[in-house]
Write a protein that holds these residues in place. Sequence first.
Motif, PDB file in Angstrom:
ATOM      1  N   SER A   1       0.833  -1.209   0.000  1.00  9.73           N
ATOM      2  CA  SER A   1       0.000   0.000   0.000  1.00  9.73           C
ATOM      3  C   SER A   1       0.865   1.255   0.000  1.00  9.73           C
ATOM      4  CB  SER A   1      -0.931  -0.006   1.217  1.00  9.73           C
ATOM      5  OG  SER A   1      -0.173  -0.093   2.419  1.00  9.73           O
TER       6      SER A   1
ATOM      7  N   ALA B   1     -12.484  -7.246   1.792  1.00 10.48           N
ATOM      8  CA  ALA B   1     -11.407  -7.488   0.835  1.00 10.48           C
ATOM      9  C   ALA B   1     -10.310  -8.343   1.447  1.00 10.48           C
ATOM     10  CB  ALA B   1     -10.840  -6.162   0.346  1.00 10.48           C
TER      11      ALA B   1
ATOM     12  N   VAL C   1      -8.466 -11.900  -0.428  1.00  7.08           N
ATOM     13  CA  VAL C   1      -7.096 -12.019  -0.918  1.00  7.08           C
ATOM     14  C   VAL C   1      -6.098 -12.138   0.224  1.00  7.08           C
ATOM     15  CG1 VAL C   1      -5.338 -10.919  -2.379  1.00  7.08           C
ATOM     16  CG2 VAL C   1      -7.736 -10.688  -2.959  1.00  7.08           C
TER      17      VAL C   1
ATOM     18  N   LEU D   1      -5.228  -9.346   2.880  1.00 10.50           N
ATOM     19  CA  LEU D   1      -4.541  -8.063   2.733  1.00 10.50           C
ATOM     20  C   LEU D   1      -3.854  -7.581   3.995  1.00 10.50           C
ATOM     21  CD1 LEU D   1      -7.024  -6.076   0.467  1.00 10.50           C
ATOM     22  CD2 LEU D   1      -4.869  -7.153  -0.166  1.00 10.50           C
TER      23      LEU D   1
ATOM     24  N   GLY E   1      -0.359 -12.094  -0.497  1.00 11.53           N
ATOM     25  CA  GLY E   1      -1.743 -12.394  -0.830  1.00 11.53           C
ATOM     26  C   GLY E   1      -1.970 -13.885  -0.950  1.00 11.53           C
TER      27      GLY E   1
ATOM     28  N   LEU F   1      -7.237  -9.838  -9.401  1.00 13.64           N
ATOM     29  CA  LEU F   1      -6.978  -8.564  -8.734  1.00 13.64           C
ATOM     30  C   LEU F   1      -7.700  -7.420  -9.435  1.00 13.64           C
ATOM     31  CD1 LEU F   1      -3.164  -8.915  -7.959  1.00 13.64           C
ATOM     32  CD2 LEU F   1      -5.078  -9.190  -6.365  1.00 13.64           C
TER      33      LEU F   1
ATOM     34  N   LEU G   1     -11.601  -7.765  -8.762  1.00 15.47           N
ATOM     35  CA  LEU G   1     -11.995  -7.367  -7.413  1.00 15.47           C
ATOM     36  C   LEU G   1     -11.859  -5.870  -7.174  1.00 15.47           C
ATOM     37  CD1 LEU G   1     -10.431 -10.244  -5.267  1.00 15.47           C
ATOM     38  CD2 LEU G   1     -12.834  -9.945  -5.900  1.00 15.47           C
ATOM     39  N   SER G   2     -11.012  -5.216  -7.921  1.00  7.99           N
ATOM     40  CA  SER G   2     -10.787  -3.787  -7.687  1.00  7.99           C
ATOM     41  C   SER G   2     -11.531  -2.890  -8.672  1.00  7.99           C
ATOM     42  CB  SER G   2      -9.292  -3.466  -7.742  1.00  7.99           C
ATOM     43  OG  SER G   2      -8.717  -3.888  -8.959  1.00  7.99           O
TER      44      SER G   2
ATOM     45  N   ARG H   1     -13.812  -2.884  -3.563  1.00  8.33           N
ATOM     46  CA  ARG H   1     -13.067  -2.194  -4.615  1.00  8.33           C
ATOM     47  C   ARG H   1     -12.191  -1.084  -4.035  1.00  8.33           C
ATOM     48  NH1 ARG H   1     -17.221   0.180  -7.997  1.00  8.33           N
ATOM     49  NH2 ARG H   1     -18.858  -0.808  -6.765  1.00  8.33           N
TER      50      ARG H   1
ATOM     51  N   GLU I   1     -10.936  -0.890  -0.970  1.00  5.04           N
ATOM     52  CA  GLU I   1      -9.813  -1.446  -0.208  1.00  5.04           C
ATOM     53  C   GLU I   1      -8.740  -1.997  -1.141  1.00  5.04           C
ATOM     54  OE1 GLU I   1      -7.391  -2.711   2.956  1.00  5.04           O
ATOM     55  OE2 GLU I   1      -8.944  -1.176   2.732  1.00  5.04           O
ATOM     56  N   LEU I   2      -9.157  -2.726  -2.180  1.00  6.60           N
ATOM     57  CA  LEU I   2      -8.172  -3.223  -3.147  1.00  6.60           C
ATOM     58  C   LEU I   2      -7.466  -2.078  -3.846  1.00  6.60           C
ATOM     59  CD1 LEU I   2      -7.301  -6.092  -4.158  1.00  6.60           C
ATOM     60  CD2 LEU I   2      -9.331  -6.110  -2.732  1.00  6.60           C
TER      61      LEU I   2
ATOM     62  N   TRP J   1      -4.061  -0.918  -2.650  1.00  5.36           N
ATOM     63  CA  TRP J   1      -2.925  -1.820  -2.779  1.00  5.36           C
ATOM     64  C   TRP J   1      -2.482  -1.911  -4.238  1.00  5.36           C
ATOM     65  CZ3 TRP J   1      -0.733  -4.344   1.448  1.00  5.36           C
ATOM     66  CH2 TRP J   1      -1.432  -4.229   2.647  1.00  5.36           C
TER      67      TRP J   1
END
Length: 504
Positions: free
Chosen positions: A220, A257, A261, A263, A274, A315, A318-319, A329, A331-332, A335
Amino acid sequence: MRQAEVIVYGATSAGVCAAVAAARRGLDTVLLEPGRHVGGMTSGGLGYTDIGDSRVLGGMAAEFRRAVAAAYGVEPGHYAGPEPHVAEAIFVSWLEGAGVEVVYDAPLRTVVTSGERILSVVTPQGDYTAGAFVDAGYEGDLMAAAGVSYRVGREDRTLHGETFAGRREVVPGMHNFPPWISPFRADGTLLPQVADGPMVEVGEGDGGVMSYGYRVCLTSAPDRIPIERRPGYDEEHWELGRRLFRHWREQGVEPRAGRLVGLAPNLPNGKCDGNSLGPFSLSVLDRSAWDYPDAGPGERERIRLHHLHHAQDLLYFLSHDPEVPASVRAELGRWGLPPDEFADTGHLPHQLYVREARRMLGDRHLTEHDLVQSRPQADVIAMGSYHLDVREVQRTWRWVYEHPDPVPMVVTEGYLSVGVAPYQIPYAAIVPRRVECANLVVPVCVSASHVAFSSIRMEVQYQMLGHAAGLAAVRAAESGKAVQDIDVTALQEELSAAGQVLAL
Protein backbone atom coordinates in the motif's frame (compact mmCIF):
# COMPACT_ATOMS: atom_id res chain seq x y z
CA MET A 1 30.53 -32.77 -20.06
CA ARG A 2 30.80 -31.04 -16.68
CA GLN A 3 32.08 -33.47 -14.06
CA ALA A 4 30.99 -32.67 -10.50
CA GLU A 5 30.70 -34.66 -7.30
CA VAL A 6 27.11 -33.70 -6.42
CA ILE A 7 24.46 -32.34 -8.78
CA VAL A 8 21.25 -30.82 -7.45
CA TYR A 9 18.35 -30.28 -9.83
CA GLY A 10 15.89 -27.53 -8.91
CA ALA A 11 16.84 -24.39 -6.97
CA THR A 12 13.86 -24.53 -4.64
CA SER A 13 14.64 -23.80 -1.00
CA ALA A 14 15.30 -27.55 -0.66
CA GLY A 15 17.66 -27.43 -3.62
CA VAL A 16 19.56 -24.44 -2.28
CA CYS A 17 19.95 -26.10 1.12
CA ALA A 18 21.05 -29.40 -0.43
CA ALA A 19 23.63 -27.72 -2.69
CA VAL A 20 24.98 -25.48 0.07
CA ALA A 21 25.18 -28.38 2.55
CA ALA A 22 27.18 -30.45 0.04
CA ALA A 23 29.47 -27.59 -0.97
CA ARG A 24 30.18 -26.64 2.64
CA ARG A 25 31.47 -30.18 3.09
CA GLY A 26 33.98 -29.46 0.37
CA LEU A 27 32.41 -31.28 -2.57
CA ASP A 28 32.27 -29.85 -6.08
CA THR A 29 28.56 -29.09 -6.37
CA VAL A 30 26.46 -27.87 -9.28
CA LEU A 31 22.91 -26.55 -8.87
CA LEU A 32 20.83 -26.76 -12.06
CA GLU A 33 17.80 -24.47 -12.15
CA PRO A 34 15.23 -24.61 -14.99
CA GLY A 35 14.33 -20.93 -14.45
CA ARG A 36 16.22 -17.78 -13.58
CA HIS A 37 15.76 -17.52 -9.82
CA VAL A 38 16.67 -19.44 -6.68
CA GLY A 39 14.46 -20.12 -3.69
CA GLY A 40 11.30 -21.55 -5.23
CA MET A 41 8.22 -20.42 -3.34
CA THR A 42 10.26 -19.06 -0.41
CA SER A 43 11.44 -16.27 -2.73
CA GLY A 44 8.55 -16.60 -5.17
CA GLY A 45 5.62 -15.15 -3.26
CA LEU A 46 5.22 -17.40 -0.20
CA GLY A 47 6.75 -14.87 2.17
CA TYR A 48 4.40 -15.62 5.05
CA THR A 49 5.75 -19.06 5.87
CA ASP A 50 3.65 -21.74 7.54
CA ILE A 51 5.68 -23.26 10.36
CA GLY A 52 3.51 -25.19 12.79
CA ASP A 53 5.43 -25.94 16.00
CA SER A 54 8.59 -23.82 15.93
CA ARG A 55 10.35 -26.29 18.23
CA VAL A 56 10.92 -28.65 15.28
CA LEU A 57 12.79 -26.02 13.25
CA GLY A 58 16.48 -26.79 13.09
CA GLY A 59 19.44 -27.05 10.78
CA MET A 60 19.29 -24.84 7.72
CA ALA A 61 15.65 -23.90 8.29
CA ALA A 62 16.67 -22.35 11.60
CA GLU A 63 19.71 -20.80 9.92
CA PHE A 64 17.45 -19.19 7.32
CA ARG A 65 15.18 -17.89 10.07
CA ARG A 66 18.18 -16.30 11.78
CA ALA A 67 19.33 -14.80 8.48
CA VAL A 68 15.91 -13.21 7.97
CA ALA A 69 16.05 -11.74 11.47
CA ALA A 70 19.55 -10.38 10.86
CA ALA A 71 18.45 -8.79 7.57
CA TYR A 72 15.84 -6.74 9.42
CA GLY A 73 17.59 -6.28 12.76
CA VAL A 74 14.93 -8.17 14.73
CA GLU A 75 14.72 -11.31 16.83
CA PRO A 76 14.23 -14.66 15.02
CA GLY A 77 10.54 -15.30 14.50
CA HIS A 78 9.60 -11.61 14.68
CA TYR A 79 8.44 -11.91 11.08
CA ALA A 80 6.83 -15.06 9.71
CA GLY A 81 8.97 -14.61 6.62
CA PRO A 82 10.92 -12.10 4.58
CA GLU A 83 10.10 -10.03 1.53
CA PRO A 84 10.69 -12.12 -1.61
CA HIS A 85 13.77 -10.22 -2.75
CA VAL A 86 15.33 -10.54 0.69
CA ALA A 87 14.72 -14.31 0.69
CA GLU A 88 16.43 -14.65 -2.67
CA ALA A 89 19.35 -12.46 -1.58
CA ILE A 90 19.92 -14.70 1.45
CA PHE A 91 19.94 -17.83 -0.70
CA VAL A 92 22.25 -16.26 -3.29
CA SER A 93 24.68 -15.26 -0.53
CA TRP A 94 24.65 -18.82 0.81
CA LEU A 95 25.36 -20.28 -2.63
CA GLU A 96 28.16 -17.82 -3.34
CA GLY A 97 29.69 -18.30 0.10
CA ALA A 98 29.69 -22.08 -0.28
CA GLY A 99 31.10 -21.97 -3.81
CA VAL A 100 28.16 -23.66 -5.51
CA GLU A 101 28.11 -23.37 -9.29
CA VAL A 102 24.57 -22.29 -10.20
CA VAL A 103 23.42 -22.87 -13.78
CA TYR A 104 20.24 -21.04 -14.79
CA ASP A 105 17.89 -21.75 -17.71
CA ALA A 106 18.78 -25.43 -17.41
CA PRO A 107 15.57 -27.48 -17.67
CA LEU A 108 15.98 -31.21 -17.86
CA ARG A 109 16.01 -32.64 -21.38
CA THR A 110 16.96 -36.23 -20.66
CA VAL A 111 18.69 -38.46 -18.13
CA VAL A 112 21.34 -41.04 -18.99
CA THR A 113 21.26 -44.09 -16.73
CA SER A 114 23.10 -47.37 -16.45
CA GLY A 115 21.53 -50.10 -14.41
CA GLU A 116 20.28 -48.54 -11.20
CA ARG A 117 22.48 -45.42 -11.39
CA ILE A 118 22.15 -42.00 -13.01
CA LEU A 119 25.21 -41.27 -15.13
CA SER A 120 24.38 -37.77 -16.36
CA VAL A 121 21.67 -35.22 -16.95
CA VAL A 122 21.31 -33.33 -20.21
CA THR A 123 20.15 -29.68 -20.25
CA PRO A 124 20.24 -26.87 -22.82
CA GLN A 125 23.29 -25.56 -20.96
CA GLY A 126 25.22 -28.80 -21.32
CA ASP A 127 25.62 -32.29 -19.88
CA TYR A 128 26.40 -32.83 -16.20
CA THR A 129 27.67 -35.93 -14.44
CA ALA A 130 28.30 -36.71 -10.77
CA GLY A 131 28.48 -39.51 -8.26
CA ALA A 132 25.27 -38.46 -6.50
CA PHE A 133 22.19 -36.49 -7.55
CA VAL A 134 19.44 -34.64 -5.69
CA ASP A 135 16.05 -33.94 -7.26
CA ALA A 136 14.77 -30.90 -5.38
CA GLY A 137 12.21 -29.75 -7.94
CA TYR A 138 8.55 -29.40 -7.08
CA GLU A 139 7.64 -31.62 -10.02
CA GLY A 140 10.04 -34.55 -9.54
CA ASP A 141 11.22 -34.43 -13.16
CA LEU A 142 14.68 -35.92 -12.55
CA MET A 143 13.19 -38.65 -10.39
CA ALA A 144 10.65 -39.58 -13.06
CA ALA A 145 13.16 -39.46 -15.91
CA ALA A 146 15.46 -41.77 -13.96
CA GLY A 147 12.73 -44.41 -13.87
CA VAL A 148 11.71 -44.01 -10.22
CA SER A 149 8.13 -45.02 -9.41
CA TYR A 150 5.76 -42.30 -8.33
CA ARG A 151 2.10 -41.45 -7.91
CA VAL A 152 0.14 -38.33 -8.81
CA GLY A 153 -2.99 -37.15 -7.01
CA ARG A 154 -5.11 -38.44 -4.23
CA GLU A 155 -5.54 -42.15 -3.69
CA ASP A 156 -8.52 -44.26 -2.79
CA ARG A 157 -9.32 -44.38 0.90
CA THR A 158 -8.93 -48.15 0.93
CA LEU A 159 -5.32 -48.11 -0.35
CA HIS A 160 -3.73 -47.23 3.01
CA GLY A 161 -6.82 -47.25 5.20
CA GLU A 162 -6.59 -43.47 5.58
CA THR A 163 -9.61 -41.67 7.02
CA PHE A 164 -8.99 -38.51 5.02
CA ALA A 165 -7.99 -39.99 1.64
CA GLY A 166 -9.95 -39.78 -1.58
CA ARG A 167 -12.68 -37.40 -2.64
CA ARG A 168 -14.09 -35.39 0.23
CA GLU A 169 -17.67 -34.72 1.25
CA VAL A 170 -19.05 -31.43 -0.02
CA VAL A 171 -19.72 -29.58 3.21
CA PRO A 172 -20.22 -25.93 4.19
CA GLY A 173 -17.09 -24.00 5.06
CA MET A 174 -15.01 -20.93 4.40
CA HIS A 175 -13.63 -22.30 1.12
CA ASN A 176 -16.85 -23.73 -0.28
CA PHE A 177 -19.36 -22.01 -2.50
CA PRO A 178 -22.65 -21.07 -0.86
CA PRO A 179 -25.65 -23.02 -2.18
CA TRP A 180 -28.04 -22.07 -4.96
CA ILE A 181 -25.51 -20.57 -7.39
CA SER A 182 -26.06 -22.00 -10.87
CA PRO A 183 -23.08 -23.11 -12.97
CA PHE A 184 -24.87 -22.48 -16.25
CA ARG A 185 -25.29 -19.57 -18.64
CA ALA A 186 -28.72 -18.73 -20.00
CA ASP A 187 -28.01 -20.88 -23.07
CA GLY A 188 -27.32 -23.92 -20.89
CA THR A 189 -23.54 -23.97 -21.38
CA LEU A 190 -21.19 -24.14 -18.44
CA LEU A 191 -19.66 -20.98 -16.98
CA PRO A 192 -15.89 -20.49 -17.06
CA GLN A 193 -13.99 -21.50 -13.92
CA VAL A 194 -16.27 -24.48 -13.29
CA ALA A 195 -14.98 -27.95 -14.15
CA ASP A 196 -17.35 -30.27 -15.95
CA GLY A 197 -17.80 -33.97 -15.48
CA PRO A 198 -18.99 -35.92 -12.45
CA MET A 199 -17.10 -36.30 -9.21
CA VAL A 200 -16.12 -39.78 -8.06
CA GLU A 201 -17.79 -41.18 -4.98
CA VAL A 202 -16.68 -39.94 -1.55
CA GLY A 203 -13.48 -41.74 -0.53
CA GLU A 204 -12.53 -42.79 -4.04
CA GLY A 205 -9.24 -41.75 -5.57
CA ASP A 206 -9.40 -39.57 -8.66
CA GLY A 207 -5.81 -38.45 -9.25
CA GLY A 208 -6.72 -34.89 -8.32
CA VAL A 209 -3.97 -32.66 -6.94
CA MET A 210 -4.33 -29.68 -4.66
CA SER A 211 -5.08 -26.51 -6.60
CA TYR A 212 -2.24 -24.28 -7.77
CA GLY A 213 -2.06 -20.50 -7.88
CA TYR A 214 0.20 -17.51 -7.44
CA ARG A 215 0.91 -15.94 -4.06
CA VAL A 216 1.01 -12.27 -5.00
CA CYS A 217 3.05 -9.73 -3.05
CA LEU A 218 1.19 -6.44 -2.58
CA THR A 219 1.96 -3.08 -0.99
CA SER A 220 0.00 0.00 0.00
CA ALA A 221 3.07 2.25 -0.23
CA PRO A 222 2.76 5.45 -2.31
CA ASP A 223 5.08 4.09 -5.00
CA ARG A 224 2.96 0.99 -5.61
CA ILE A 225 2.25 -0.06 -9.17
CA PRO A 226 -1.52 0.17 -9.77
CA ILE A 227 -3.49 -2.94 -10.66
CA GLU A 228 -4.38 -2.52 -14.31
CA ARG A 229 -6.46 -4.36 -16.87
CA ARG A 230 -4.41 -7.00 -18.66
CA PRO A 231 -4.60 -7.19 -22.45
CA GLY A 232 -6.74 -10.25 -23.01
CA TYR A 233 -8.86 -9.75 -19.87
CA ASP A 234 -12.16 -11.53 -20.49
CA GLU A 235 -15.21 -9.98 -18.84
CA GLU A 236 -17.28 -13.13 -19.30
CA HIS A 237 -14.65 -15.23 -17.52
CA TRP A 238 -15.66 -13.57 -14.23
CA GLU A 239 -19.42 -14.14 -14.34
CA LEU A 240 -19.16 -16.76 -11.61
CA GLY A 241 -17.62 -14.17 -9.30
CA ARG A 242 -20.42 -11.74 -10.07
CA ARG A 243 -23.00 -14.37 -9.16
CA LEU A 244 -21.21 -15.00 -5.89
CA PHE A 245 -21.25 -11.32 -4.96
CA ARG A 246 -24.93 -10.99 -5.98
CA HIS A 247 -25.76 -13.97 -3.77
CA TRP A 248 -23.90 -12.44 -0.82
CA ARG A 249 -25.68 -9.14 -1.36
CA GLU A 250 -29.08 -10.86 -1.40
CA GLN A 251 -28.17 -12.70 1.81
CA GLY A 252 -26.98 -9.52 3.53
CA VAL A 253 -23.37 -10.72 3.60
CA GLU A 254 -20.74 -7.98 3.38
CA PRO A 255 -17.47 -9.58 2.26
CA ARG A 256 -14.24 -7.88 3.29
CA ALA A 257 -11.41 -7.49 0.83
CA GLY A 258 -8.95 -8.85 3.38
CA ARG A 259 -10.86 -12.12 3.54
CA LEU A 260 -10.80 -12.49 -0.24
CA VAL A 261 -7.10 -12.02 -0.92
CA GLY A 262 -5.52 -11.71 2.52
CA LEU A 263 -4.54 -8.06 2.73
CA ALA A 264 -2.96 -8.04 6.18
CA PRO A 265 0.50 -6.39 6.12
CA ASN A 266 2.11 -9.67 7.22
CA LEU A 267 5.54 -9.07 5.65
CA PRO A 268 8.20 -6.52 6.57
CA ASN A 269 7.87 -2.95 5.32
CA GLY A 270 4.09 -3.12 5.18
CA LYS A 271 3.87 -5.62 2.34
CA CYS A 272 1.36 -8.44 2.21
CA ASP A 273 1.57 -12.01 0.98
CA GLY A 274 -1.74 -12.39 -0.83
CA ASN A 275 -3.17 -15.83 -0.13
CA SER A 276 -6.00 -17.90 -1.59
CA LEU A 277 -8.87 -17.42 0.84
CA GLY A 278 -12.55 -18.25 0.48
CA PRO A 279 -14.56 -19.83 -2.33
CA PHE A 280 -13.30 -17.49 -5.08
CA SER A 281 -9.61 -16.84 -4.74
CA LEU A 282 -6.10 -16.91 -6.23
CA SER A 283 -6.34 -20.69 -6.43
CA VAL A 284 -7.43 -22.02 -9.82
CA LEU A 285 -10.01 -24.74 -9.28
CA ASP A 286 -10.95 -25.82 -12.80
CA ARG A 287 -8.88 -29.05 -12.58
CA SER A 288 -6.21 -27.64 -14.93
CA ALA A 289 -3.55 -28.39 -12.28
CA TRP A 290 -4.40 -32.10 -12.48
CA ASP A 291 -2.60 -32.33 -15.84
CA TYR A 292 0.48 -30.36 -14.81
CA PRO A 293 2.69 -32.98 -13.07
CA ASP A 294 3.06 -35.27 -16.09
CA ALA A 295 2.67 -32.60 -18.77
CA GLY A 296 5.41 -31.69 -21.22
CA PRO A 297 7.13 -28.28 -21.27
CA GLY A 298 4.67 -26.67 -23.69
CA GLU A 299 1.57 -27.80 -21.82
CA ARG A 300 3.09 -26.82 -18.47
CA GLU A 301 3.79 -23.34 -19.79
CA ARG A 302 0.19 -23.05 -20.98
CA ILE A 303 -1.06 -24.10 -17.54
CA ARG A 304 1.36 -21.71 -15.83
CA LEU A 305 0.17 -18.75 -17.90
CA HIS A 306 -3.44 -19.76 -17.24
CA HIS A 307 -2.73 -19.46 -13.52
CA LEU A 308 -0.72 -16.25 -13.85
CA HIS A 309 -3.45 -14.56 -15.87
CA HIS A 310 -5.98 -15.72 -13.28
CA ALA A 311 -4.02 -13.93 -10.55
CA GLN A 312 -3.67 -10.73 -12.57
CA ASP A 313 -7.29 -10.72 -13.65
CA LEU A 314 -8.69 -11.60 -10.22
CA LEU A 315 -6.98 -8.56 -8.73
CA TYR A 316 -8.41 -6.38 -11.51
CA PHE A 317 -11.87 -7.91 -11.17
CA LEU A 318 -11.99 -7.37 -7.41
CA SER A 319 -10.79 -3.79 -7.69
CA HIS A 320 -12.82 -2.63 -10.72
CA ASP A 321 -15.91 -4.71 -11.51
CA PRO A 322 -19.15 -2.87 -10.57
CA GLU A 323 -20.70 -6.08 -9.21
CA VAL A 324 -17.99 -6.21 -6.54
CA PRO A 325 -19.02 -4.27 -3.42
CA ALA A 326 -17.71 -0.70 -3.37
CA SER A 327 -15.97 -1.32 -0.05
CA VAL A 328 -14.00 -4.21 -1.53
CA ARG A 329 -13.07 -2.19 -4.62
CA ALA A 330 -11.96 0.72 -2.47
CA GLU A 331 -9.81 -1.45 -0.21
CA LEU A 332 -8.17 -3.22 -3.15
CA GLY A 333 -7.57 0.18 -4.67
CA ARG A 334 -5.25 1.01 -1.77
CA TRP A 335 -2.93 -1.82 -2.78
CA GLY A 336 -0.70 -2.45 -5.75
CA LEU A 337 2.39 -4.32 -6.87
CA PRO A 338 5.68 -3.43 -5.13
CA PRO A 339 8.24 -1.93 -7.54
CA ASP A 340 11.14 -3.64 -5.74
CA GLU A 341 9.76 -7.17 -6.16
CA PHE A 342 9.86 -9.41 -9.24
CA ALA A 343 11.16 -6.67 -11.51
CA ASP A 344 11.97 -9.07 -14.36
CA THR A 345 8.53 -10.76 -14.34
CA GLY A 346 6.26 -7.72 -14.38
CA HIS A 347 6.27 -7.49 -10.55
CA LEU A 348 4.31 -10.73 -10.33
CA PRO A 349 5.98 -13.83 -8.83
CA HIS A 350 8.30 -15.96 -10.92
CA GLN A 351 7.17 -19.20 -9.26
CA LEU A 352 3.87 -21.02 -9.73
CA TYR A 353 2.70 -22.45 -6.42
CA VAL A 354 2.85 -26.16 -7.24
CA ARG A 355 1.37 -27.41 -4.01
CA GLU A 356 1.65 -31.03 -5.05
CA ALA A 357 2.91 -32.86 -8.15
CA ARG A 358 4.56 -36.26 -8.29
CA ARG A 359 5.17 -38.20 -5.07
CA MET A 360 7.80 -40.92 -4.99
CA LEU A 361 6.91 -44.54 -4.21
CA GLY A 362 9.81 -45.71 -2.08
CA ASP A 363 10.25 -48.72 0.15
CA ARG A 364 9.04 -46.53 3.02
CA HIS A 365 5.83 -44.69 2.22
CA LEU A 366 4.52 -42.25 4.81
CA THR A 367 0.77 -42.15 5.31
CA GLU A 368 -1.77 -40.33 7.40
CA HIS A 369 -1.20 -42.87 10.19
CA ASP A 370 2.48 -41.96 10.57
CA LEU A 371 1.60 -38.31 11.12
CA VAL A 372 -1.62 -38.55 13.11
CA GLN A 373 -0.14 -41.18 15.41
CA SER A 374 3.33 -39.55 15.48
CA ARG A 375 4.93 -42.92 14.81
CA PRO A 376 8.62 -43.01 15.79
CA GLN A 377 11.10 -43.36 12.92
CA ALA A 378 14.46 -44.95 13.73
CA ASP A 379 16.09 -43.26 10.72
CA VAL A 380 14.63 -39.81 11.42
CA ILE A 381 16.34 -36.93 9.60
CA ALA A 382 13.91 -34.06 10.27
CA MET A 383 10.61 -33.30 11.95
CA GLY A 384 7.33 -31.87 10.74
CA SER A 385 4.45 -30.37 12.65
CA TYR A 386 2.08 -28.47 10.35
CA HIS A 387 -1.47 -29.79 10.23
CA LEU A 388 -2.77 -31.94 7.40
CA ASP A 389 -3.49 -29.12 4.98
CA VAL A 390 -5.18 -30.20 1.77
CA ARG A 391 -6.22 -27.18 -0.23
CA GLU A 392 -9.25 -27.28 -2.52
CA VAL A 393 -8.95 -29.80 -5.34
CA GLN A 394 -11.78 -28.78 -7.66
CA ARG A 395 -14.72 -26.49 -8.32
CA THR A 396 -17.44 -28.31 -10.19
CA TRP A 397 -21.21 -28.67 -10.00
CA ARG A 398 -23.83 -31.23 -9.11
CA TRP A 399 -27.56 -31.72 -9.19
CA VAL A 400 -29.32 -31.13 -5.88
CA TYR A 401 -32.62 -32.98 -5.83
CA GLU A 402 -35.20 -30.45 -4.71
CA HIS A 403 -38.95 -30.51 -5.35
CA PRO A 404 -40.25 -30.32 -8.01
CA ASP A 405 -37.11 -30.35 -10.18
CA PRO A 406 -33.39 -30.88 -9.52
CA VAL A 407 -31.33 -27.72 -9.11
CA PRO A 408 -27.75 -27.42 -10.46
CA MET A 409 -25.34 -25.86 -7.97
CA VAL A 410 -21.66 -24.91 -8.00
CA VAL A 411 -19.61 -26.78 -5.39
CA THR A 412 -16.00 -26.60 -4.22
CA GLU A 413 -14.44 -29.80 -2.94
CA GLY A 414 -11.28 -31.09 -1.32
CA TYR A 415 -10.36 -28.73 1.50
CA LEU A 416 -9.15 -30.39 4.70
CA SER A 417 -7.40 -29.17 7.83
CA VAL A 418 -6.56 -31.62 10.62
CA GLY A 419 -4.11 -30.86 13.42
CA VAL A 420 -1.21 -33.21 14.14
CA ALA A 421 1.44 -33.34 16.84
CA PRO A 422 5.10 -33.00 15.83
CA TYR A 423 6.22 -36.09 13.92
CA GLN A 424 9.46 -37.58 12.60
CA ILE A 425 10.34 -37.87 8.90
CA PRO A 426 12.55 -40.88 8.06
CA TYR A 427 15.52 -41.01 5.70
CA ALA A 428 13.85 -43.89 3.85
CA ALA A 429 11.13 -41.50 2.67
CA ILE A 430 13.59 -39.44 0.58
CA VAL A 431 15.39 -42.28 -1.23
CA PRO A 432 14.00 -44.46 -4.04
CA ARG A 433 13.83 -48.21 -4.11
CA ARG A 434 17.33 -49.56 -4.59
CA VAL A 435 16.44 -51.46 -7.78
CA GLU A 436 15.17 -48.24 -9.37
CA CYS A 437 17.94 -45.77 -8.51
CA ALA A 438 20.92 -46.00 -6.18
CA ASN A 439 22.41 -42.49 -6.42
CA LEU A 440 19.42 -40.15 -6.13
CA VAL A 441 17.93 -38.38 -3.12
CA VAL A 442 14.48 -36.72 -3.32
CA PRO A 443 13.71 -34.18 -0.55
CA VAL A 444 10.61 -32.54 -2.10
CA CYS A 445 8.58 -35.20 -3.94
CA VAL A 446 8.98 -37.51 -0.97
CA SER A 447 7.54 -40.98 -0.60
CA ALA A 448 4.23 -40.14 1.02
CA SER A 449 0.52 -40.40 0.43
CA HIS A 450 -1.52 -37.41 -0.71
CA VAL A 451 -2.77 -36.86 2.84
CA ALA A 452 0.64 -37.15 4.52
CA PHE A 453 2.26 -34.96 1.88
CA SER A 454 -0.22 -32.18 2.65
CA SER A 455 1.66 -31.52 5.90
CA ILE A 456 5.21 -32.33 4.78
CA ARG A 457 4.97 -29.90 1.83
CA MET A 458 5.78 -26.77 3.86
CA GLU A 459 8.84 -24.74 2.84
CA VAL A 460 10.56 -25.10 6.23
CA GLN A 461 10.30 -28.88 5.94
CA TYR A 462 11.76 -28.68 2.44
CA GLN A 463 14.71 -26.70 3.82
CA MET A 464 15.42 -29.29 6.50
CA LEU A 465 14.92 -32.23 4.13
CA GLY A 466 17.14 -30.50 1.57
CA HIS A 467 19.83 -30.11 4.22
CA ALA A 468 19.65 -33.84 4.97
CA ALA A 469 19.57 -34.74 1.27
CA GLY A 470 22.71 -32.70 0.58
CA LEU A 471 24.64 -34.41 3.37
CA ALA A 472 23.37 -37.83 2.29
CA ALA A 473 24.52 -37.13 -1.27
CA VAL A 474 27.95 -36.21 0.09
CA ARG A 475 28.23 -39.53 1.90
CA ALA A 476 27.16 -41.46 -1.18
CA ALA A 477 29.49 -39.55 -3.50
CA GLU A 478 32.50 -39.89 -1.19
CA SER A 479 32.03 -43.58 -0.47
CA GLY A 480 30.64 -44.76 -3.79
CA LYS A 481 27.86 -46.48 -1.85
CA ALA A 482 24.22 -46.49 -2.85
CA VAL A 483 22.22 -43.80 -1.10
CA GLN A 484 20.27 -46.63 0.51
CA ASP A 485 23.50 -47.96 2.09
CA ILE A 486 25.04 -44.88 3.68
CA ASP A 487 25.55 -44.80 7.44
CA VAL A 488 22.30 -43.17 8.55
CA THR A 489 23.42 -43.05 12.19
CA ALA A 490 26.44 -40.99 11.16
CA LEU A 491 24.17 -38.79 9.04
CA GLN A 492 21.90 -38.23 12.04
CA GLU A 493 24.89 -37.28 14.19
CA GLU A 494 26.06 -34.78 11.58
CA LEU A 495 22.58 -33.29 11.30
CA SER A 496 22.26 -33.02 15.07
CA ALA A 497 25.62 -31.27 15.26
CA ALA A 498 24.29 -28.76 12.71
CA GLY A 499 21.24 -28.07 14.86
CA GLN A 500 18.71 -30.30 13.15
CA VAL A 501 15.92 -31.33 15.53
CA LEU A 502 15.35 -35.08 15.39
CA ALA A 503 13.18 -35.49 18.49
CA LEU A 504 11.37 -33.38 21.07
